[in-house]
Each structure stands twice: as C-alpha cells, then as structure tokens.
Design an enzyme around this catalytic site. Structure first.
Site, short mmCIF file in Angstrom:
data_model
loop_
_atom_site.label_atom_id
_atom_site.label_comp_id
_atom_site.label_asym_id
_atom_site.label_seq_id
_atom_site.Cartn_x
_atom_site.Cartn_y
_atom_site.Cartn_z
N ASP A 17 0.86 -1.19 0.00
CA ASP A 17 0.00 0.00 0.00
C ASP A 17 0.90 1.24 0.00
OD1 ASP A 17 -3.00 0.86 1.85
OD2 ASP A 17 -1.66 2.19 0.76
N ASP A 112 -4.09 2.16 -4.95
CA ASP A 112 -2.71 2.11 -4.44
C ASP A 112 -2.43 0.88 -3.57
OD1 ASP A 112 -3.97 2.73 -2.01
OD2 ASP A 112 -2.32 4.02 -1.37
N GLU A 113 -3.18 -0.19 -3.77
CA GLU A 113 -3.11 -1.29 -2.82
C GLU A 113 -3.36 -2.62 -3.52
OE1 GLU A 113 -5.71 -2.22 1.20
OE2 GLU A 113 -6.30 -0.65 -0.17
N1 DCP Z 1 -8.60 8.63 -1.23
C1 DCP Z 1 -9.63 9.56 -1.44
N2 DCP Z 1 -10.59 9.75 -0.47
C2 DCP Z 1 -10.55 9.05 0.69
C3 DCP Z 1 -9.52 8.10 0.93
C4 DCP Z 1 -8.54 7.92 -0.06
O1 DCP Z 1 -9.67 10.20 -2.49
N3 DCP Z 1 -11.49 9.27 1.63
C5 DCP Z 1 -7.54 8.48 -2.25
C6 DCP Z 1 -6.36 9.36 -1.89
C7 DCP Z 1 -5.33 8.41 -1.35
C8 DCP Z 1 -5.63 7.13 -2.11
O2 DCP Z 1 -7.05 7.13 -2.31
O3 DCP Z 1 -4.00 8.87 -1.59
C9 DCP Z 1 -5.20 5.88 -1.38
O4 DCP Z 1 -5.91 5.75 -0.15
P1 DCP Z 1 -5.21 5.24 1.17
O5 DCP Z 1 -6.30 4.93 2.14
O6 DCP Z 1 -4.21 4.15 0.87
O7 DCP Z 1 -4.46 6.53 1.74
P2 DCP Z 1 -3.00 7.10 1.41
O8 DCP Z 1 -2.26 6.25 0.44
O9 DCP Z 1 -3.16 8.53 1.02
O10 DCP Z 1 -2.29 7.08 2.84
P3 DCP Z 1 -1.69 5.83 3.63
O11 DCP Z 1 -0.23 6.12 3.79
O12 DCP Z 1 -2.42 5.82 4.93
O13 DCP Z 1 -1.96 4.58 2.81
MG MG Z 2 -2.10 4.18 0.70
#
Ligand code: DCP
Ligand code: MG
Length: 404
Positions: A17, A112-113
């Site tokens: 992720d 992203d996962e």
């Molecule tokens: N996303 C979004 N709205 C949300 C949650 C996520 O648009 N409520 C988008 C932005 C994030 C991407 O999806 O960058 C991936 O979600 P993640 O939950 O994996 O969050 P991040 O990658 O940003 O942070 P982490 O380091 O916690 O994985």
């Molecule tokens: Mg993420």
C-alpha cells in the site's frame, strides 16, 4: 536475510500500500513540496474535503475526508492542491506493473493497494521477504514513491502488517507470533469491524482482539450472527480467503433500515443523494464507472421492490443522485411508509482516465458544461451529503437515523 522462516505455503502473502499516495505523487512532481505539509483535495475556501495529505500534514491532525477548511485551520501553512487523477492513475499502473513482475497472483484492491501470493514464484525469485524488499526498493528507486509492505501467511495479517508499520513500512508477521501481536490491538483492527460493529463488540465487553481470542468457539456467533464466527477466526489469525487475481467488483451498494418507518419523500431523496455521493466516491477511488442504477425499497409490510435504470457510464455524484431520485419518484408515491431504502450501482467498468479540471483554474475562454460537471463533481465528491448544503439537508438532519 529471510527471517520469515516459514514455508511458502504458510508465509507467501504480500500486501503493498503506497504511503500518502496522491500527496506523494505531488511531492515527487514538485520537489519543493518535499518535507512539507501537502493536502490534496482542492481549494480550502471550497466546501470540499481532504482526499489525502502528506505525513507532515498528518502530524497536525489533518486526515482524509476532513473538510478542507478544517484542515487549513489545523495547518494554515499547508500547501493545498487539486486532485490530478490522471497523474495518480498513471503512477498506480506503474506500481502494479512492478508487482506483476513477481507473480501473476495479484489482486488489486484499490488505486494504491494490492495483495500478491508469491508461493509459486519462489524458485525464480527467492523468499517472500526478498521479493517484498525488492518491490519496495524498485518502487522507491524507479518511481520515487514510498510503499509499505506487509508479509504473512494470510491476507488479513499481511494487510495488518503493512498498516502497522506505515509509513515506509516493512513487516513480516510469522505464524508463531500472530496471536501475541493481535492480543492487545483494539477490535477495530479486525477486517470488517467498522465503527458500528466496534461499538457493538464494545457493548459485549470486547475491546481488544485478545478478548475475542479468549471466547469459546460459537459464543460470538450466537451473540451477533455469522460475522461473529469470522471475527473469532480472524482474532485467532485464521483467514482462508485466497488471493484472487483479476477479481472485479460487480456492483457496489448501500442501504439503510430506518429506526422508524418514513414516507417523507424529501428525506428519502436526500438519503439517495448521500448514498450516491458515497458510492461514487468509491467508484472514483477505484477508477470505475457504473451504467446501472438500482433503487430498492421495502414497505412497512416487508414487501420489497427494486427498479433499475441504465445510463451511459459515469461516476458523478450529481448524475447518479439525480437518476436515483428520478427512479424513486417514479416508483414510490408516498404510501405505504418505508422501512428500508437502498441504492446499488452495477455494471462497473474502468473509467477513462480524464484529467480532472483544476479547481483553481480561471480559464478566460470559459469552461464547458462537462468541465463544470467535473469540477463540481470533484468538489461534491468530497462533501459527504451531510454537508452538501442543499435546502433539504435540514430534512436530513431532522430524521437522521442513528446508524448513519
Ligand atoms: N482517497 C480519497 N478519499 C478518501 C480516501 C482515499 O480520495 N477518503 C484516495 C487518496 C489516497 C488514495 O485514495 O492517496 C489511497 O488511499 P489510502 O487509504 O491508501 O491513503 P493514502 O495512500 O493517502 O495514505 P496511507 O499512507 O495511509 O496509505
Ligand atoms: Mg495508501
């Protein structure tokens, strides 16, 4: 190097992720943003919410889904950026291409996962831990992005491993350490336990995963139904679900059973708009469009009907919300009162990668309707219907059921 020390059969699941994905892509594109609090979501003067933010911004309490204005109050010197979806989709494709070098057994969960099962790749590429480290290094070196990697003998523990060690994480959970590691964690770490179920478990005196581990088999299932069996197994590190490549969600849905039956059409429309915003948010996050909108209603005599409409593929809150409220208008004339309403989106297909219009753009030629729609969509996507500010929000607040 390999301290996993388990056979491929027991320790071959890798969960990857990316860290602060959208924000990291922005920091990579503009190195002056590195080390700074970056919030992706749009103009803080708009009524949108945060899509994600860099870890620098998280240390001020900023997080996903928080109103942008609140994020700015918490971290006034943060850099606020609009969502550049095409850029993230491109980066996502590149990351998945690296992972696919090591196994065809890849299950993509979101932008992203992904899970990988590398059991059949070990003769070619070595140990699961070695493969995990290589993927991590390659993503950093070739794409200049940080990714957290978790490895274990099933999906639940592999995902937990990557989450526990974020950001820039790398963690292996071995079979003989799983139970002790799970024991002190809050029950919310179990797959499928959200806020509501968490509260339900707390009411039963189950606060930590260890509390569930100590229950006799069958006790929790007797109390809360079939999910109880699942949680008891997860608590004991049991998760038989295989990594399923190419698994595609076929539909996405949301429904609610009311605490008190209702025939208030404005309230029902309001709910559908809220569900549309929530589901479309998930579609956009996963790069999908829908072309079938279905509204289901159940009357207070338990009779149920569902009505569908086909639309051209899309994922805009407005379009789907309008379609859903139209369907309701045709199907329900205010009697008998309803005990349940639901919205589901079917025939999901990959969305074309459109560059989202800049939320800050001030194009002198004037934006066309689609552009306005996209920008509106970008803003509305992040409201959550609760704060969307339509006149009928008042109705919504008045009747808000406790389980939403
Ligand atoms: N996303 C979004 N709205 C949300 C949650 C996520 O648009 N409520 C988008 C932005 C994030 C991407 O999806 O960058 C991936 O979600 P993640 O939950 O994996 O969050 P991040 O990658 O940003 O942070 P982490 O380091 O916690 O994985
Ligand atoms: Mg993420």
């Amino acid at each position: 190097m390999d301290n996993c020390n388990l056979t491929a059969e027991t320790c071959s699941i890798i969960h990857c992720d990316l860290d602060a994905f959208y924000a990291s892509v922005e920091q990579r594109e503009n190195p002056s943003l590195q080390g700074k609090p970056v919030v992706v979501g749009g103009d803080p003067r708009s009524r949108g919410v945060v899509a994600t933010c860099s870890y620098e911004a998280r240390s001020y309490g900023v997080k996903s889904a928080m109103p942008l204005a609140q994020a700015q109050r918490l971290c006034p010197h943060a850099v606020f950026l609009p969502v550049a979806r095409q850029r993230y989709q491109e980066a996502s494709r590149q990351v998945f291409a690296i992972m696919a070098d090591y196994t065809p057994m890849m299950e993509i969960l979101s932008i992203d996962e992904a899970f990988l099962d590398v059991a059949s790749s070990l003769s070619l590429f070595g140990t699961p831990e070695g493969i995990g480290r290589t993927i991590k290094k390659r993503v950093e070196k070739e794409l200049n992005l940080k990714i957290s990697v978790g490895i274990s003998y099933n999906k639940f523990l592999a995902k937990l491993a990557s989450q526990l060690d974020k950001p820039d994480g790398f963690r292996v959970i071995k079979a003989d350490e799983a139970l002790a590691l799970l024991r002190p964690l809050p029950v919310q770490h179990l797959w499928g336990v959200g806020e509501k179920t968490g509260r339900e478990l707390d009411r039963l005196g189950l606060y930590h995963i260890g509390d569930i581990q100590d229950l006799p088999e069958g006790w929790l299932a007797d109390k809360i139904g079939s999910a109880g069996k699942l949680f008891w197994e997860l608590a004991r590190g049991i998760d038989p679900r295989p990594v399923t490549p190419g698994r595609q969600r076929k539909s996405l849905g949301r429904e609610v059973t009311f605490a008190a039956d209702t025939a208030d059409i404005n309230y029902l429309k309001d709910l559908l708009n809220r569900f549309a915003a929530e589901l479309c948010g998930k579609l956009r996050q996963n790069g999908l469009d829908t072309s079938t909108v279905t509204v289901k209603i159940k009357y207070n005599n338990f009779a149920a009907i569902s009505r569908s409409r086909t639309i051209s593929p899309g994922n805009s809150d407005m379009l789907i919300g309008e379609t859903a409220t139209d369907i309701l208008q045709d199907a329900y004339h205010g009697y008998p009162p309803l005990r349940l309403i639901g919205l589901s989106l079917g025939r999901l297909t990959p969305a074309p990668a459109l560059e989202q219009g800049s939320l800050f753009a001030n194009d002198s030629a004037g934006p066309d309707d689609n552009e306005i729609d996209r920008v509106m969509d970008g803003i509305r996507q992040r409201f959550g219907s609760e704060v969307i500010g339509r006149a009928n929000t008042l109705t919504w607040k008045k009747h808000r059921p406790p389980n939403l």
